[in-house]
Design a protein around this motif. Structure first.
Motif, short mmCIF file in Angstrom:
data_model
loop_
_atom_site.label_atom_id
_atom_site.label_comp_id
_atom_site.label_asym_id
_atom_site.label_seq_id
_atom_site.Cartn_x
_atom_site.Cartn_y
_atom_site.Cartn_z
N LEU A 21 10.22 -7.20 72.88
CA LEU A 21 10.48 -6.43 71.99
C LEU A 21 11.24 -5.18 72.76
O LEU A 21 12.27 -4.68 72.04
CB LEU A 21 9.16 -5.66 71.52
N GLU A 22 10.98 -4.91 73.95
CA GLU A 22 11.81 -3.91 74.66
C GLU A 22 13.21 -4.42 74.70
O GLU A 22 14.30 -3.64 74.75
CB GLU A 22 11.09 -3.59 75.93
N GLY A 23 13.55 -5.82 75.03
CA GLY A 23 14.82 -6.22 75.31
C GLY A 23 15.36 -6.42 74.08
O GLY A 23 16.78 -6.14 74.05
N GLN A 24 14.85 -6.35 72.83
CA GLN A 24 15.22 -6.16 71.52
C GLN A 24 15.74 -4.92 70.78
O GLN A 24 16.44 -4.66 70.02
CB GLN A 24 14.50 -6.92 70.32
N GLY A 25 15.24 -3.81 71.79
CA GLY A 25 15.63 -2.30 71.43
C GLY A 25 14.56 -1.77 70.38
O GLY A 25 14.77 -0.82 69.94
N VAL A 26 13.36 -2.41 70.35
CA VAL A 26 12.50 -1.81 69.37
C VAL A 26 11.85 -0.47 70.01
O VAL A 26 11.41 -0.68 71.15
CB VAL A 26 11.26 -2.83 69.03
N ALA A 27 11.54 0.63 69.29
CA ALA A 27 11.10 1.72 69.79
C ALA A 27 9.71 1.80 70.04
O ALA A 27 9.09 1.14 69.02
CB ALA A 27 11.66 2.96 69.19
N PRO A 28 8.90 2.55 70.96
CA PRO A 28 7.85 2.69 70.95
C PRO A 28 7.05 3.18 69.80
O PRO A 28 5.99 2.76 69.35
CB PRO A 28 7.39 3.43 72.33
N VAL A 29 7.70 4.07 69.29
CA VAL A 29 7.24 4.88 68.22
C VAL A 29 7.21 3.92 67.00
O VAL A 29 6.18 4.04 66.19
CB VAL A 29 7.89 6.07 67.80
N THR A 30 8.07 3.17 66.85
CA THR A 30 8.20 1.96 65.67
C THR A 30 6.82 1.08 65.94
O THR A 30 6.26 0.68 64.77
CB THR A 30 9.62 1.25 65.73
N ASP B 275 -4.09 8.99 68.79
CA ASP B 275 -3.82 9.93 70.01
C ASP B 275 -2.57 9.23 70.91
O ASP B 275 -1.75 9.94 71.30
CB ASP B 275 -5.03 9.52 70.89
N THR B 276 -2.31 8.13 70.79
CA THR B 276 -1.14 7.23 71.27
C THR B 276 -0.06 7.62 70.63
O THR B 276 1.39 8.04 71.29
CB THR B 276 -1.16 5.73 71.22
N ASP B 277 0.09 7.91 69.16
CA ASP B 277 1.18 8.64 68.45
C ASP B 277 1.29 9.88 68.82
O ASP B 277 2.66 10.36 69.30
CB ASP B 277 0.97 8.35 67.03
N LEU B 278 0.65 11.00 69.09
CA LEU B 278 0.73 12.30 69.42
C LEU B 278 1.24 11.95 70.87
O LEU B 278 2.25 12.98 71.15
CB LEU B 278 -0.73 12.78 69.58
N GLN B 279 1.04 11.25 71.74
CA GLN B 279 1.27 11.27 73.15
C GLN B 279 2.84 11.03 73.09
O GLN B 279 3.62 11.60 73.83
CB GLN B 279 0.43 10.40 74.08
N LEU B 280 3.14 9.83 72.34
CA LEU B 280 4.49 9.34 72.37
C LEU B 280 5.36 10.48 71.79
O LEU B 280 6.71 10.54 72.10
CB LEU B 280 4.62 8.28 71.44
N ALA C 187 7.45 5.63 77.68
CA ALA C 187 7.00 5.48 76.36
C ALA C 187 6.28 3.96 76.21
O ALA C 187 5.35 3.90 75.57
CB ALA C 187 7.92 6.03 75.36
N MET C 188 7.27 3.25 76.54
CA MET C 188 6.87 1.72 76.14
C MET C 188 5.59 1.38 77.21
O MET C 188 4.75 0.59 76.62
CB MET C 188 8.05 0.73 76.57
N ALA C 189 5.42 2.03 78.18
CA ALA C 189 4.27 1.71 79.03
C ALA C 189 3.09 2.30 78.26
O ALA C 189 1.88 1.58 78.21
CB ALA C 189 4.44 2.27 80.41
N VAL C 190 3.22 3.62 77.70
CA VAL C 190 2.03 4.11 76.89
C VAL C 190 1.56 3.39 75.59
O VAL C 190 0.35 2.97 75.52
CB VAL C 190 2.55 5.60 76.48
N MET C 191 2.65 2.65 75.12
CA MET C 191 2.15 1.80 74.08
C MET C 191 1.68 0.53 74.30
O MET C 191 0.71 0.04 73.97
CB MET C 191 3.59 1.52 73.05
N GLU C 192 2.17 -0.02 75.38
CA GLU C 192 1.52 -1.29 75.93
C GLU C 192 -0.07 -1.14 76.53
O GLU C 192 -0.62 -1.68 76.15
CB GLU C 192 2.38 -2.07 77.04
#
Length: 340
Positions: free
Chosen positions: A239-248, A310-315, A323-328
Motif C-alpha cells: 500500500l505504501e508503494g501504491q501511495g496510499v496515505a496512512p490517514v486514508t 487514538d491513532t487518528d489523533l496521533q496521525l 505515520a505509516m509505522a504508526v498505522m501499521e
C-alpha cells in the motif's frame, strides 16, 4: 390525463403511438432524462434520430420562436415511422404555446414529448397536459425503483434468472444508487453473465457492484480483523508503494470496524445488522464481515474503535513518528486484540 405507477411504466416501455403528447416532470433531472430516453427509443427505434424522425427543441427556443413546435409536429420526413417533437427544459412560460400545439394536433402528427423540472399543482404546463383528453402527464418521484421496475430493467438487459437472495441484493443496491448508476450496474451484470446460463448469485452482484473500499485496502483491513498478524507488514509495504496515505488507511479501518460494531450491536443479531448496513454489502464480502462481527463481539469492537480514534489523533498531530509505522502498529494491535 395523469399517468402513474404501473401504467406509466407500461407506457414508457410500449408507448401508444396515437397519443398527442407526454409531459415528464420531476425534481431529479437524471430520472426524468432516463424516462424520456426510454419512451423516445421505444417510439422511434435506434435509427429514429439518424432518420430525422426526432426534432429537438428547448424551452428557450420556443420563447424566441413559438412556431417551431407546430412546424415540428407537422413536418414529414423521407423515412416512414413514428415521429417525435421533443421539448426539454420547459416551464410555465411556454405553457400557452404547448397548449395550443396540443389543441391543433391531428392524427399523423408527431408526438409532443416535453420534460420539465418540479411543477406545482397550479402549474399551467402540467394542467395543459392533464386536461387534454389525448395527452399524458407523468410525475417522476425520487423513490427507489420497486421490484417490478427492477425486473423490467433486468429483462431489458437480457437477465431472466434472478432468485430470491440475489433479487434482495439488487433491491438494496437500487435504494443506494442513483438510477443511471443502477442501470449501468445491471448492464455490467449482463456482460458479466454473458454466455452463462446459471442463475444470478449474490457473488455475481458483488463482482459488479460499485466498490466502497479499494481492494488493496480491504485486504489489510481483513487481515487485521481476522487476526492474521503476519500478513499486515507485507500488505502495508504494498500500500505504501501504491501511495496510499496512512490517514486514508485509518479512515478506512474506522469505517470497517464501525460497520462491524453496528452489526454486532443490532438487536436482532449480527446477521440482521449486516443486512441493514448502508451502503449495502453483497456476496462473499457480506458473509466475511458477518463472521468478523460475530467473532469480535460488540465490546471488543468498542475497544478497537477507541484504538483507531487514538491513532487518528496521533496521525493528525504534530508527532514526528513515521505515520505509516504508526498505522501499521495500530493494525497489528487490532489483530492481537481480535485474537484474544
Amino acid at each position: 390525463m395523469k399517468l402513474g405507477g404501473a401504467a406509466a411504466l407500461k407506457f414508457f416501455a410500449r408507448p401508444e403511438t396515437d397519443r398527442a403528447g407526454l409531459l415528464i416532470h420531476g425534481s431529479d433531472a437524471m430520472r426524468v432524462a432516463l424516462r424520456r430516453q426510454e419512451v423516445i427509443a421505444a417510439l422511434i427505434g435506434p435509427e429514429g434520430e439518424a432518420e430525422m424522425r426526432l426534432t429537438r427543441m428547448s424551452g428557450g427556443d420556443l420563447r424566441k420562436d413559438p412556431a417551431l413546435v407546430s412546424d415540428a409536429l407537422r413536418a414529414q420526413g423521407f423515412f416512414p415511422g413514428a415521429r417525435v417533437a421533443f421539448v426539454e427544459e420547459a416551464g410555465d412560460g411556454i405553457a400557452p404555446v404547448l397548449k395550443n400545439a396540443l389543441a391543433d394536433w391531428t392524427p399523423g402528427d408527431a408526438m409532443l414529448i416535453v420534460t420539465a423540472g418540479t411543477l406545482t399543482k397550479a402549474s399551467a404546463l402540467k394542467k395543459a397536459f392533464e386536461d387534454h383528453p389525448n395527452a399524458y402527464a407523468v410525475a417522476i418521484y425520487d423513490d427507489p425503483p420497486g421490484r417490478e421496475e427492477i425486473e423490467a430493467t433486468l429483462s431489458k438487459a437480457g437477465i431472466t434468472q434472478v432468485p430470491g437472495e440475489a433479487m434482495t441484493d439488487l433491491l438494496a443496491l437500487a435504494r443506494e444508487l442513483d438510477p443511471g448508476d443502477f442501470r449501468q450496474t445491471v448492464e455490467k451484470l449482463a456482460l458479466y453473465k454473458f454466455g452463462d446460463t446459471t442463475p444470478v448469485t449474490p457473488a455475481d452482484i458483488a463482482a459488479v457492484a460499485p466498490a466502497t473500499i479499494e481492494a488493496a485496502v480491504d485486504d489489510v483491513l481483513n487481515a487485521a480483523a481476522e487476526a492474521r498478524t503476519a500478513e499486515i507488514g507485507p500488505l502495508m509495504r504494498r500500500l505504501e508503494g501504491q501511495g496510499v496515505a496512512p490517514v486514508t488507511l485509518c479512515i478506512g479501518a474506522t469505517r470497517h470496524f464501525r460497520a462491524l460494531h453496528a452489526a454486532a450491536a443490532a438487536p436482532g443479531g449480527a446477521a440482521e445488522g449486516i443486512a441493514r448496513l448502508r451502503p449495502p454489502i453483497f456476496g462473499p464480502r457480506r458473509d466475511r464481515m458477518l463472521r468478523q462481527a460475530q467473532g469480535w463481539g460488540m465490546h471488543r469492537l468498542e475497544q478497537a474503535l477507541g484504538l483507531l480514534t487514538d491513532t487518528d489523533l496521533q496521525l493528525r498531530s504534530s508527532s514526528r513518528a513515521p505515520a505509516m509505522a504508526v498505522m501499521e502498529r495500530a493494525l497489528i494491535r487490532l489483530a492481537m486484540l481480535g485474537r484474544r
